[in-house]
Write a protein that holds these residues in place. Structure first.
Motif, PDB file in Angstrom:
ATOM      1  N   ILE A 118      -6.763  -1.390   4.153  1.00 49.88           N
ATOM      2  CA  ILE A 118      -6.615  -0.897   2.786  1.00 49.88           C
ATOM      3  C   ILE A 118      -5.976  -1.965   1.907  1.00 49.88           C
ATOM      4  O   ILE A 118      -6.454  -2.273   0.805  1.00 49.88           O
ATOM      5  N   GLU A 119      -4.900  -2.537   2.404  1.00 48.43           N
ATOM      6  CA  GLU A 119      -4.177  -3.566   1.644  1.00 48.43           C
ATOM      7  C   GLU A 119      -5.061  -4.771   1.353  1.00 48.43           C
ATOM      8  O   GLU A 119      -5.097  -5.274   0.228  1.00 48.43           O
ATOM      9  N   GLN A 120      -5.790  -5.224   2.360  1.00 44.27           N
ATOM     10  CA  GLN A 120      -6.655  -6.389   2.186  1.00 44.27           C
ATOM     11  C   GLN A 120      -7.836  -6.087   1.269  1.00 44.27           C
ATOM     12  O   GLN A 120      -8.239  -6.915   0.451  1.00 44.27           O
ATOM     13  N   LYS A 158      -0.231  -6.968  12.456  1.00 42.59           N
ATOM     14  CA  LYS A 158       0.257  -5.942  11.539  1.00 42.59           C
ATOM     15  C   LYS A 158       0.475  -4.632  12.315  1.00 42.59           C
ATOM     16  O   LYS A 158      -0.181  -4.382  13.328  1.00 42.59           O
ATOM     17  N   GLU A 192      -8.026  -4.055  -1.200  1.00 40.81           N
ATOM     18  CA  GLU A 192      -7.653  -3.875  -2.602  1.00 40.81           C
ATOM     19  C   GLU A 192      -7.639  -5.188  -3.372  1.00 40.81           C
ATOM     20  O   GLU A 192      -7.674  -5.185  -4.601  1.00 40.81           O
ATOM     21  N   THR A 193      -7.594  -6.309  -2.664  1.00 41.81           N
ATOM     22  CA  THR A 193      -7.570  -7.613  -3.327  1.00 41.81           C
ATOM     23  C   THR A 193      -8.892  -8.356  -3.146  1.00 41.81           C
ATOM     24  O   THR A 193      -8.976  -9.540  -3.466  1.00 41.81           O
ATOM     25  N   ASP A 248      -3.869   0.706   7.370  1.00 43.50           N
ATOM     26  CA  ASP A 248      -3.067   0.261   6.225  1.00 43.50           C
ATOM     27  C   ASP A 248      -3.356  -1.186   5.886  1.00 43.50           C
ATOM     28  O   ASP A 248      -3.395  -1.573   4.714  1.00 43.50           O
ATOM     29  N   THR A 249      -3.565  -2.006   6.906  1.00 42.52           N
ATOM     30  CA  THR A 249      -3.851  -3.422   6.676  1.00 42.52           C
ATOM     31  C   THR A 249      -5.195  -3.606   5.991  1.00 42.52           C
ATOM     32  O   THR A 249      -5.334  -4.397   5.050  1.00 42.52           O
ATOM     33  N   THR A 298      -5.625   5.397  -6.565  1.00 41.69           N
ATOM     34  CA  THR A 298      -5.729   3.970  -6.834  1.00 41.69           C
ATOM     35  C   THR A 298      -7.049   3.688  -7.524  1.00 41.69           C
ATOM     36  O   THR A 298      -7.885   4.558  -7.699  1.00 41.69           O
TER      37      THR A 298
END
Length: 289
Positions: A233-235, A225, A237-238, A230-231, A268
């Motif tokens: 954060i993205e991971q 990535k 969140e799920t 950012d990665t 968020t």
């Protein structure tokens, strides 16, 4: 730093047996003053204690004169009851008048091994000041998004081989043991990373995975990535819960300790993130608060 055959830096395979993290007799402290998400933070602390056959300490720093306040006593008793319903762990609950040196004195007098802090409890810790929180003789864990904490089915642990990654693994292992859930180890490499660097990253995750108790299901993932922060954060969140070692430098440190965190919290509905820091170094509390 050693180099691979392609000239790229060789990833250091860090040992973490030196982490002062006994498998039992942990003494986990959850201190609070404003009583923000105390039950959720308490359950997190209790899960760490449960996963290591330890003891949970709940310290309520109250205003002068409130140690005999019946409303405060009733509220604290209710919190302890809810935690004991979830985990069969010893719970030591105390009320102390708020003072500048309360946290340090309590940690030293009760031989606390780790302190778990809700980041929203800012008034308590900002009052202490960096001189009171530097070099605390216990591990420190700071939680964000604690309000969203619930029984996790999996725990994300981003690792980079830094000095605090081993502790992050240990804490995730304790929580996973308590909740009978899996652990996902993640390492992010750049999109143009060499095949050798990807292989090194996979070996790093295998090294950490091999140190997790065999009863816990562990998954390893190396992602290509463009941005580490950012990665993550993205991971995160799920995921139900993310545990990461406190970064030392670079983009991820700016994410954890910079304005990006405030942006995430304000814009968020974040999942819980625990940032951990080994003892005997600059305190994570003093960095954050």
């Amino acid at each position: 730093m050693p180099a691979n055959s392609d000239g790229s830096p060789q990833m250091q395979m860090l040992e973490h047996e030196d982490v002062a993290w006994p498998s039992e007799d942990q003494r986990i402290l959850v201190p609070f003053h404003e009583a923000v998400n105390v039950t959720e933070t308490g359950l997190l602390g209790a899960s760490i204690a449960s996963g290591t056959n330890g003891t949970l300490y709940l310290l309520h720093a109250v205003k002068p004169g409130d140690t005999k306040n019946t409303d405060v006593i009733r509220h604290d008793a209710g919190t302890k009851f809810l935690i004991k319903q979830e985990f069969d762990v010893p719970v030591v609950q105390q009320q102390k008048e708020l003072s500048d040196d309360l946290l340090r004195a309590f940690i030293e007098s009760h031989d606390i091994t780790s302190v778990l802090i809700n980041r929203e409890e800012e008034s308590f810790f900002s009052r202490a000041g960096s001189d009171q929180t530097d070099g605390l003789q216990c591990h420190t864990i700071v939680g964000s998004g604690i309000a969203a904490f619930d029984s996790p089915t999996s725990i994300l642990v981003p690792v980079a081989g830094g000095p605090h990654s081993g502790l992050a693994i240990r804490i995730a292992e304790a929580i996973a043991t308590a909740y009978d859930c899996s652990i996902e180890l993640l390492h992010v490499i750049s999109e143009d990373a060499s095949e050798q660097q990807e292989n090194d990253a996979a070996k790093l995750l295998d090294t950490y995975s091999s140190r997790v108790a065999g009863s816990i299901e562990v998954h390893c993932d190396v992602l290509r990535k463009p941005g580490v922060a950012d990665t993550i954060i993205e991971q995160s969140e799920t995921r139900d819960l993310t545990v990461l070692g406190a970064p030392e430098k670079g983009e991820l440190r700016r994410y954890v300790f910079g304005s990006t965190v405030d942006d995430i919290m304000n814009n968020t509905d974040p999942q819980p993130i625990l940032t951990v820091h080994r003892k005997d170094t600059e305190s994570l509390i003093s960095r954050w608060f």
